[in-house]
Design a protein around this motif. Structure first.
Motif, PDB file in Angstrom:
ATOM      1  N   ALA A 127       0.832  -1.203   0.000  1.00  0.00           N
ATOM      2  CA  ALA A 127       0.000   0.000   0.000  1.00  0.00           C
ATOM      3  C   ALA A 127       0.868   1.255   0.000  1.00  0.00           C
ATOM      4  CB  ALA A 127      -0.929  -0.006   1.217  1.00  0.00           C
ATOM      5  N   TRP A 128       1.978   1.221   0.748  1.00  0.00           N
ATOM      6  CA  TRP A 128       2.888   2.378   0.763  1.00  0.00           C
ATOM      7  C   TRP A 128       3.521   2.566  -0.615  1.00  0.00           C
ATOM      8  CZ3 TRP A 128       8.570   2.764   2.252  1.00  0.00           C
ATOM      9  CH2 TRP A 128       8.944   4.118   2.401  1.00  0.00           C
ATOM     10  N   ASP A 185       1.194   4.410  -2.736  1.00  0.00           N
ATOM     11  CA  ASP A 185       1.212   5.835  -2.381  1.00  0.00           C
ATOM     12  C   ASP A 185       2.419   6.540  -2.994  1.00  0.00           C
ATOM     13  OD1 ASP A 185      -1.088   5.559  -0.883  1.00  0.00           O
ATOM     14  OD2 ASP A 185      -0.046   5.383   1.032  1.00  0.00           O
ATOM     15  N   LEU A 186       3.568   5.881  -2.941  1.00  0.00           N
ATOM     16  CA  LEU A 186       4.786   6.460  -3.508  1.00  0.00           C
ATOM     17  C   LEU A 186       4.687   6.583  -5.025  1.00  0.00           C
ATOM     18  CD1 LEU A 186       7.489   4.585  -1.395  1.00  0.00           C
ATOM     19  CD2 LEU A 186       6.849   6.996  -1.193  1.00  0.00           C
ATOM     20  N   ALA A 191       1.958   7.013  -6.689  1.00  0.00           N
ATOM     21  CA  ALA A 191       1.045   8.130  -6.950  1.00  0.00           C
ATOM     22  C   ALA A 191       1.768   9.457  -6.779  1.00  0.00           C
ATOM     23  CB  ALA A 191      -0.156   8.050  -6.007  1.00  0.00           C
ATOM     24  N   LEU A 192       2.640   9.548  -5.777  1.00  0.00           N
ATOM     25  CA  LEU A 192       3.433  10.759  -5.575  1.00  0.00           C
ATOM     26  C   LEU A 192       4.361  10.988  -6.761  1.00  0.00           C
ATOM     27  CD1 LEU A 192       4.655  13.095  -3.933  1.00  0.00           C
ATOM     28  CD2 LEU A 192       6.029  11.406  -2.693  1.00  0.00           C
ATOM     29  N   ARG A 229       3.388  12.588   4.418  1.00  0.00           N
ATOM     30  CA  ARG A 229       1.962  12.233   4.378  1.00  0.00           C
ATOM     31  C   ARG A 229       1.773  10.762   4.042  1.00  0.00           C
ATOM     32  NH1 ARG A 229      -0.468  15.828   7.441  1.00  0.00           N
ATOM     33  NH2 ARG A 229      -0.460  17.951   6.599  1.00  0.00           N
ATOM     34  N   THR A 230       2.636  10.217   3.181  1.00  0.00           N
ATOM     35  CA  THR A 230       2.502   8.791   2.870  1.00  0.00           C
ATOM     36  C   THR A 230       2.781   7.932   4.100  1.00  0.00           C
ATOM     37  OG1 THR A 230       4.820   8.400   2.156  1.00  0.00           O
ATOM     38  CG2 THR A 230       3.272   9.243   0.501  1.00  0.00           C
ATOM     39  N   ARG A 262      -0.125   7.927   6.691  1.00  0.00           N
ATOM     40  CA  ARG A 262      -1.216   6.993   6.359  1.00  0.00           C
ATOM     41  C   ARG A 262      -0.858   5.547   6.665  1.00  0.00           C
ATOM     42  NH1 ARG A 262      -1.812  10.698   1.961  1.00  0.00           N
ATOM     43  NH2 ARG A 262      -0.438   9.474   0.611  1.00  0.00           N
ATOM     44  N   ARG A 263       0.393   5.283   6.994  1.00  0.00           N
ATOM     45  CA  ARG A 263       0.853   3.916   7.201  1.00  0.00           C
ATOM     46  C   ARG A 263       1.337   3.707   8.635  1.00  0.00           C
ATOM     47  NH1 ARG A 263      -1.165   3.442   2.915  1.00  0.00           N
ATOM     48  NH2 ARG A 263      -2.479   2.178   4.243  1.00  0.00           N
ATOM     49  N   CYS A 267      10.736   8.274  -7.004  1.00  0.00           N
ATOM     50  CA  CYS A 267      10.317   9.607  -6.559  1.00  0.00           C
ATOM     51  C   CYS A 267      11.501  10.568  -6.535  1.00  0.00           C
ATOM     52  CB  CYS A 267       9.685   9.527  -5.170  1.00  0.00           C
ATOM     53  SG  CYS A 267       8.033   8.790  -5.122  1.00  0.00           S
TER      54      CYS A 267
END
Length: 210
Positions: free
Chosen positions: A69-70, A73-74, A76-77, A95-96, A99-100, A140
């Protein structure tokens, strides 16, 4: 249309991991047993052994899911358009992690126990998920800081990844710990996951993106 045996097996694995995650919200790692987990599933407790041989394997599967899931998120960033300053990137990365929280807790508290009591094939699957998160973080850095050399990006990872293991203990204090520190007259600054992570990332990036 009935589910295939593979789909049913995955659905049951997911149900077991979901039950573990639910218990972990209010119970400690040491207090959660296979019996407790089995009572939260729709099938017999002994059936758990068809999918996981130990409690630690279930927890490691939960940790693997958190890493996956992380990674999402990464990714998406990384896919966002535009540019980010070091401070903006630090905030977005923080922020990522915010959420974790469950992932941070599992990393800090129980990872060695989970890995030590897990079959090799399950441990390899977890390590692949962990590597996927690292690669997503590298992407990223490449996207937002193309001026960083490969060595500089590697230095960031060598600092950031160990730091992650300490985030949860420094941001989540039990009432017993708080009382002990009060009695010992120990000063304890209060940080959120976001505040601690953003400050760290921004400072670590500063030499490379100045």
């Amino acid at each position: 249309m009935p589910k295939s045996s593979e789909e049913q097996a995955q659905a049951r694995r997911d149900e077991i991991v979901n039950a573990c995650a639910e218990l972990y919200e209010t119970m400690s790692f040491r207090d959660i047993t296979l019996k407790e987990i089995g009572q939260r599933t729709s099938f017999t407790r002994t059936s758990i052994y068809n999918y996981f041989q130990t409690r630690e394997e279930i927890f490691l599967a939960l940790t693997q899911r958190e890493y996956e899931a992380w990674t999402a998120d990464l990714d998406a960033l990384c896919a966002q358009s535009g540019t980010l300053s070091a401070g903006e990137f630090a905030g977005a990365l923080a922020r990522t992690l915010e959420r974790r929280t469950r992932m941070l807790k599992l990393m800090a508290m129980n990872l060695y126990d989970m890995e030590d009591n897990t079959r090799m094939e399950n441990l390899v699957a977890f390590k692949k998920a962990y590597d996927g998160a690292i690669r997503a973080l590298q992407r990223c850095l490449q996207a937002y800081f193309p001026q960083m050399t490969g060595a500089e990006a590697q230095n960031f990872l060598y600092l950031f990844l160990p730091f992650m293991f300490g985030i949860y203990p420094y941001t989540s204090v039990t009432e017993k710990q708080r009382e002990a520190m009060r009695l010992a007259q120990v000063s304890y600054p209060s940080f959120t996951v976001y505040e601690l992570s953003r400050t760290f990332v921004e400072k670590v990036l500063a030499p490379y993106v100045g």
